[in-house]
Design an enzyme around this catalytic site. Structure first.
Site, PDB file in Angstrom:
ATOM      1  CG  HIS A   1     -23.946  37.448  99.572  1.00  0.00           C
ATOM      2  ND1 HIS A   1     -23.832  36.098  99.282  1.00  0.00           N
ATOM      3  CD2 HIS A   1     -25.270  37.698  99.658  1.00  0.00           C
ATOM      4  CE1 HIS A   1     -25.045  35.573  99.179  1.00  0.00           C
ATOM      5  NE2 HIS A   1     -25.931  36.516  99.414  1.00  0.00           N
TER       6      HIS A   1
ATOM      7  NE  ARG B   1     -26.216  37.052  88.956  1.00  0.00           N
ATOM      8  CZ  ARG B   1     -26.518  37.474  87.734  1.00  0.00           C
ATOM      9  NH1 ARG B   1     -26.812  38.737  87.538  1.00  0.00           N
ATOM     10  NH2 ARG B   1     -26.530  36.648  86.735  1.00  0.00           N
TER      11      ARG B   1
ATOM     12  N   PRO C   1     -21.440  46.320  86.974  1.00  0.00           N
ATOM     13  CG  PRO C   1     -20.178  46.133  88.876  1.00  0.00           C
ATOM     14  CD  PRO C   1     -21.025  45.336  87.958  1.00  0.00           C
ATOM     15  CD  GLU C   2     -22.137  48.633  81.180  1.00  0.00           C
ATOM     16  OE1 GLU C   2     -21.670  49.212  80.195  1.00  0.00           O
ATOM     17  OE2 GLU C   2     -23.346  48.354  81.290  1.00  0.00           O
TER      18      GLU C   2
END
Length: 281
Positions: A93, A112, A2-3
């Site tokens: 997660h 991650r 994500p930017e």
DNA sequence: CTACCATCCTGGTTGC
DNA sequence: TGCAACCAGGATGGTA
């Protein structure tokens, strides 16, 4: 992944589910994140009403009717999802679950585990190490060519690497840097400190432009990214060079060239995509 | 001070 | 088909 556009999209998506609602319950599900959740997270958040959501760079900020600000960074694979199911079962997660007073769950999920969640005080926020040296917001008025010129002065590194440095300008990541450099016709290998002011004018304009268009499209969904409501973004269909190695870029095609021009190189360990015809210096 | 590099993780993709 | 190697959007801390 994500930017800035993806983070902005998630933040906007969370607004209707969180604004003016109270956090009833906080459930942490992983004690071993790289940056462990604050110990007092439950105490700080339970019973507090969300007053507003904002964004700084790639951080989502949740403001309460208290001095605390909840800061969320999605890292590479993080998501924040709104789950309204009555019989929601946390998945592998799902690391943090905020349950609002209307029963909706706000679920922070990050396979991650490069992301982070922490608390800062409203007043002390700017002195926190995450924000202390951070550069201008690219969509703000204080991001312009003269300021960028000043920030790049004397830098011997490439413009690609410089734009990824959050102290120069924040919120950009690999994808949007590649796209903006392409649109500005600037080589990713150009020395950051040696780009003329007129070319930086074009670059700042293209950065703002590509970010704004990506936000309109709900961000880019490659592998992991989802909007808060689970929908995909669709700006990935508008990439002109990113992940298009071996293709003919749009500009070249329009000029009638048909030889593959999009090249992939590696700069400080990450992929850069650019057009070898249109981005020569 | 700047610049470069490795590292933190999991999961999807690629190639043999 | 199975398995190993490789690759990924970010940030940081150490070293040179």
């Amino acid at each position: 992944m994500p930017e800035l556009p993806e983070v902005e999209t998630v933040m906007r998506g969370l607004e209707p589910a969180m604004m003016n609602k109270e956090i009833k319950h906080v459930q942490k599900r992983r004690p071993d994140l790289r940056i462990p959740f604050p110990e007092n997270l439950e105490k700080a958040l339970e019973g507090r009403a969300v007053q507003s959501l904002t964004r700084r760079a790639k951080y989502i900020l949740v403001h309460f009717d208290s001095d605390d600000v909840l800061v969320i960074h999605l890292g590479m694979s993080g998501r924040v999802l709104i789950v309204s199911d009555d019989d929601y079962q946390p998945e592998k997660h799902d690391h943090l679950i905020l349950t609002m007073n209307d029963g909706t769950h706000i679920v922070y999920n990050d396979p991650r585990r490069f992301g982070m969640v922490f608390l800062v005080s409203q007043d002390g926020m700017l002195s926190h190490k995450a924000f202390k040296d951070m550069g201008s917001e690219p969509l703000g008025n204080d991001f312009n060519a003269p300021i960028l010129k000043e920030r790049l002065k004397g830098k011997k590194t490439s413009i690609k690497q410089a734009l990824l440095d959050q102290r120069v300008v924040c919120g950009l990541g690999n994808i949007y840097v590649c796209e903006a450099l392409y649109e500005a016709g600037i080589s990713p290998k150009a020395l950051a400190g040696s780009i003329s002011l007129p070319r930086l004018e074009i670059l700042t304009r293209k950065i703002k432009d590509v970010l704004a268009r990506a936000i309109k499209a709900g961000g880019s969904s490659l592998k992991d990214f989802r909007q808060a409501d689970g929908e995909l973004g669709y700006f990935q269909h508008s990439f002109l060079v990113y992940d298009r190695e071996g293709h003919v870029c749009k500009g070249c095609k329009e000029e009638g060239y048909d030889k593959p021009c999009v090249k992939r190189i590696v700069q400080s360990g990450r992929s850069t995509f650019y057009c070898m015809r249109r981005q020569k210096r």
